[in-house]
Design an enzyme around this catalytic site. Sequence first.
Site, PDB file in Angstrom:
ATOM      1  CD  GLU A  49      -2.351  -1.525   2.654  1.00  0.00           C
ATOM      2  OE1 GLU A  49      -2.022  -0.776   3.588  1.00  0.00           O
ATOM      3  OE2 GLU A  49      -3.051  -2.535   2.804  1.00  0.00           O
TER       4      GLU A  49
ATOM      5  CB  CYS B 249      -0.266   0.533   7.633  1.00  0.00           C
ATOM      6  SG  CYS B 249       1.016  -0.366   6.781  1.00  0.00           S
TER       7      CYS B 249
END
EC number: 2.1.1.192
Length: 379
Positions: free
Chosen positions: A95, A350
């Site tokens: 990501e 995250c």
Amino acid sequence: MTSETSVNLLDFDAEGLVAYCGSLGEKPFRAKQLQRWIHQYNAGDFDGMTDLAKSLREKLKGRASIVMPDIASDHVSTDGTRKWLIDVGNGNAVETVFIPEETRGTLCVSSQAGCAVNCRFCSTGKQGFSRNLSTAEIIGQLRMAEFALRASLGRAPGPNGKAERVVTNVVMMGMGEPLLNYSAVVPAMRLMLDDNAYGLSRRRVTLSTSGVVPMMDRLGAELPVALAVSLHAPNDALRDELVPLNKKYPLRELMAACQRYLKVAPRDFITFEYCMLDGVNDTEAHARELLAVTRDVPCKFNLIPFNPFPESGLIRSKPEQIKRFAQVLIDAGVVTTVRKTRGDDIDAACGQLAGAVKDRTRLAERTGAAGKIIEVRAV
């Protein structure tokens, strides 16, 4: 796709690109030209690199490529946070998150697919470790984000100075432990700092580590950027549970490493990150203990409200408890901030989107279906 012998030029920092051009019989200034085309003009092929000799362009076409990571999905939050999910193959994804603010734009970059440190409160760690990212996959996140953001604002590629730059700060705080992928992370950060690439200052590039002490020392000697340390506990017994790496590099060694790093750091403080966990590490007694353990390290604290995920068994500290904890630190004269939660509507914590990909891939493996990343977008 490129041939197996093709070299991805995104894997080279300035020194590496000079060496590569030298291997083609070219002078060092060609490497600077090439670097500007790649990282400032967003060139995707060699034909448009008009100030390169045609003979060099032909050489490059047969030997080299500019291969970017594949974007699996692109999400924009109602608060402006933008998150890309990057497909790195074999059912793995990482990501990249852009956080816009009034005076700056911060890009959070990943360094590994998964993470071996396995902090108890981190969803990335629960996915296990798959592999290190290459330099191309790391710097490719900045290249992708910068030019995607410029395009959305109607800004053309090119070295148009700080006024045109959208990403003003980079934090190596995404998926993975950067110092356990040192050989790929450092060349990527060199490109972030290079005036022929992204031209960020060392104060605007921050590396976050869970405390890999020997590599902290090496980073300080070779490329001291701003440093953040994932602390999360004020004593070894608790940190052993929350951050297993502490068993190898306990707090006493970690604090000594922080002191050494500050002798060469571009900032005169270390940022200590502290995930606030209800009933685990969030009492006022913990705050006082934290002040004691960090007393010899000029620092500031960044308190992070925990982002819950099912496997953790942990709960986010209550807002009033976070406020009480922060007040103890502030009263002691230490700069303390509470991280603002951003991008909740796009799972911008995250590891959440990549974790969903991992779950789908494992399901596909069990059912015999192809392990392909499925695009999902916020609505």
